[in-house]
Design a protein around this motif. Sequence first.
Motif, PDB file in Angstrom:
ATOM      1  N   LEU A 100       0.831  -1.199   0.000  1.00 45.70           N
ATOM      2  CA  LEU A 100       0.000   0.000   0.000  1.00 45.70           C
ATOM      3  C   LEU A 100       0.866   1.250   0.000  1.00 45.70           C
ATOM      4  N   SER A 101       2.007   1.191   0.688  1.00 45.89           N
ATOM      5  CA  SER A 101       2.905   2.336   0.724  1.00 45.89           C
ATOM      6  C   SER A 101       3.414   2.699  -0.658  1.00 45.89           C
ATOM      7  N   ARG A 102       3.658   1.702  -1.493  1.00 48.87           N
ATOM      8  CA  ARG A 102       4.126   1.963  -2.853  1.00 48.87           C
ATOM      9  C   ARG A 102       3.076   2.744  -3.637  1.00 48.87           C
ATOM     10  N   ALA A 103       1.817   2.398  -3.435  1.00 46.70           N
ATOM     11  CA  ALA A 103       0.741   3.126  -4.097  1.00 46.70           C
ATOM     12  C   ALA A 103       0.644   4.553  -3.570  1.00 46.70           C
ATOM     13  N   VAL A 104       0.817   4.721  -2.260  1.00 43.26           N
ATOM     14  CA  VAL A 104       0.751   6.059  -1.658  1.00 43.26           C
ATOM     15  C   VAL A 104       1.896   6.932  -2.169  1.00 43.26           C
ATOM     16  N   TYR A 202      -0.272   4.679 -19.300  1.00 49.46           N
ATOM     17  CA  TYR A 202       0.272   3.539 -18.559  1.00 49.46           C
ATOM     18  C   TYR A 202       1.783   3.620 -18.461  1.00 49.46           C
ATOM     19  N   SER A 203       2.403   4.162 -19.514  1.00 49.19           N
ATOM     20  CA  SER A 203       3.853   4.218 -19.565  1.00 49.19           C
ATOM     21  C   SER A 203       4.361   5.635 -19.350  1.00 49.19           C
ATOM     22  N   ALA A 204       5.530   5.743 -18.726  1.00 53.15           N
ATOM     23  CA  ALA A 204       6.214   7.030 -18.574  1.00 53.15           C
ATOM     24  C   ALA A 204       7.432   7.078 -19.489  1.00 53.15           C
ATOM     25  N   GLY A 205       7.384   6.349 -20.594  1.00 54.37           N
ATOM     26  CA  GLY A 205       8.483   6.331 -21.547  1.00 54.37           C
ATOM     27  C   GLY A 205       9.681   5.592 -20.995  1.00 54.37           C
ATOM     28  N   ASP A 211       2.874   7.005 -12.787  1.00 56.20           N
ATOM     29  CA  ASP A 211       2.433   6.927 -11.390  1.00 56.20           C
ATOM     30  C   ASP A 211       1.126   6.159 -11.263  1.00 56.20           C
ATOM     31  N   THR A 212       0.192   6.422 -12.185  1.00 58.21           N
ATOM     32  CA  THR A 212      -1.115   5.749 -12.098  1.00 58.21           C
ATOM     33  C   THR A 212      -0.983   4.255 -12.393  1.00 58.21           C
ATOM     34  N   ALA A 213      -0.056   3.885 -13.286  1.00 57.73           N
ATOM     35  CA  ALA A 213       0.170   2.464 -13.559  1.00 57.73           C
ATOM     36  C   ALA A 213       0.784   1.771 -12.341  1.00 57.73           C
ATOM     37  N   GLN A 214       1.646   2.474 -11.630  1.00 56.67           N
ATOM     38  CA  GLN A 214       2.224   1.906 -10.405  1.00 56.67           C
ATOM     39  C   GLN A 214       1.152   1.697  -9.346  1.00 56.67           C
ATOM     40  N   ILE A 215       0.187   2.627  -9.282  1.00 58.80           N
ATOM     41  CA  ILE A 215      -0.931   2.451  -8.346  1.00 58.80           C
ATOM     42  C   ILE A 215      -1.757   1.242  -8.760  1.00 58.80           C
ATOM     43  N   GLN A 216      -1.993   1.092 -10.065  1.00 49.47           N
ATOM     44  CA  GLN A 216      -2.750  -0.061 -10.561  1.00 49.47           C
ATOM     45  C   GLN A 216      -2.098  -1.368 -10.139  1.00 49.47           C
ATOM     46  N   GLN A 217      -0.784  -1.435 -10.208  1.00 48.76           N
ATOM     47  CA  GLN A 217      -0.073  -2.655  -9.819  1.00 48.76           C
ATOM     48  C   GLN A 217      -0.329  -3.028  -8.364  1.00 48.76           C
ATOM     49  N   GLN A 218      -0.483  -2.029  -7.522  1.00 49.89           N
ATOM     50  CA  GLN A 218      -0.653  -2.285  -6.089  1.00 49.89           C
ATOM     51  C   GLN A 218      -2.114  -2.425  -5.683  1.00 49.89           C
ATOM     52  N   LEU A 219      -3.011  -1.673  -6.338  1.00 49.30           N
ATOM     53  CA  LEU A 219      -4.415  -1.621  -5.913  1.00 49.30           C
ATOM     54  C   LEU A 219      -5.388  -2.165  -6.953  1.00 49.30           C
ATOM     55  N   PHE A 220      -4.870  -2.677  -8.075  1.00 50.88           N
ATOM     56  CA  PHE A 220      -5.617  -3.498  -9.037  1.00 50.88           C
ATOM     57  C   PHE A 220      -6.561  -2.727  -9.961  1.00 50.88           C
ATOM     58  N   PRO A 222      -7.893  -0.111 -12.705  1.00 51.37           N
ATOM     59  CA  PRO A 222      -7.102   0.361 -13.854  1.00 51.37           C
ATOM     60  C   PRO A 222      -6.511   1.750 -13.654  1.00 51.37           C
ATOM     61  N   TYR A 223      -5.392   1.989 -14.335  1.00 55.66           N
ATOM     62  CA  TYR A 223      -4.669   3.259 -14.182  1.00 55.66           C
ATOM     63  C   TYR A 223      -5.535   4.453 -14.529  1.00 55.66           C
ATOM     64  N   TRP A 224      -6.409   4.331 -15.550  1.00 53.55           N
ATOM     65  CA  TRP A 224      -7.253   5.481 -15.927  1.00 53.55           C
ATOM     66  C   TRP A 224      -8.245   5.834 -14.830  1.00 53.55           C
ATOM     67  N   PHE A 225      -8.645   4.862 -14.027  1.00 55.11           N
ATOM     68  CA  PHE A 225      -9.524   5.153 -12.894  1.00 55.11           C
ATOM     69  C   PHE A 225      -8.809   6.046 -11.890  1.00 55.11           C
ATOM     70  N   TRP A 226      -7.553   5.717 -11.587  1.00 49.75           N
ATOM     71  CA  TRP A 226      -6.794   6.515 -10.623  1.00 49.75           C
ATOM     72  C   TRP A 226      -6.468   7.891 -11.196  1.00 49.75           C
ATOM     73  N   GLY A 227      -6.232   7.955 -12.505  1.00 45.19           N
ATOM     74  CA  GLY A 227      -6.008   9.250 -13.138  1.00 45.19           C
ATOM     75  C   GLY A 227      -7.231  10.149 -13.032  1.00 45.19           C
ATOM     76  N   ALA A 228      -8.399   9.592 -13.321  1.00 45.14           N
ATOM     77  CA  ALA A 228      -9.635  10.370 -13.221  1.00 45.14           C
ATOM     78  C   ALA A 228      -9.908  10.790 -11.785  1.00 45.14           C
ATOM     79  N   LEU A 229      -9.660   9.879 -10.846  1.00 46.43           N
ATOM     80  CA  LEU A 229      -9.903  10.182  -9.440  1.00 46.43           C
ATOM     81  C   LEU A 229      -9.027  11.335  -8.969  1.00 46.43           C
ATOM     82  N   MET A 230      -7.750  11.344  -9.363  1.00 48.01           N
ATOM     83  CA  MET A 230      -6.850  12.405  -8.933  1.00 48.01           C
ATOM     84  C   MET A 230      -7.152  13.732  -9.630  1.00 48.01           C
TER      85      MET A 230
END
Length: 249
Positions: A100-104, A202-205, A211-220, A222-230
Amino acid sequence: MRESNKEHQPLLAKEAPPEVERMGLTWLIGAAIATIILWQVPAGNYILYPFTILATWFHEMAHGLMALILGGNFQQLLIFSNGSGIAYYSYNGGLLLGSLSRAVVAAAGPMGPPIAGAALILASRSFKTASWSLKILGSFLLLSTVIWVRSLFGLIAIPLLGLIILGTGLKAPRWLQGFAVQFLGVQACVSTYHQLDYLFSYSAGPLGLSDTAQIQQQLFLPYWFWGALMAIASLIILVQSLRLAYRAS
């Protein structure tokens, strides 16, 4: 006792009638909208370039400091002339909250600028806190240069920004200090929308995952959900901080 009460009145109401206070709020909201538009056109990048660098500093510092808070190690910060940046940090074998810390830590970067911006806007409620917030921000920019910044461009740009902000907090008229704090706060909040493509990528080149893809890896989710939320959270933070800063005592 009277002086103490005055210092905690809303900033613009202290020197201006309600009509001017409303104009000030309207102007700041207009500046936020104009900033979002300018971020999308090539010429706008030149106009808002100093704020791009400051927003990058907020973003990368938030990554590093959050890793440090959660038990990791903030190693160095690189900021480049194209407005990008990298915070290098390690986990020292593990963080306090595990995965969870990695996602934070990943979320701290995109959310760092709007949270810092809200703090600056709220600091404008009194001349005293407005002045101190500029001094603290300017001093921290200088301190971060000594401790973490290691890129050549960053070693020039970050202390220069720090000296300008610190000088404003020390020498500028009180009304200018208050406006500077609010304007910097708005710019920090809306900088989220300058990186909309990044939030929904998803990629940072060459740097790997976004960052959102890294959150997806930890919290499952999708990255676009976390992007929209932020993105939504950043807008709420801006609106609420302006509302609280201009609310009558």
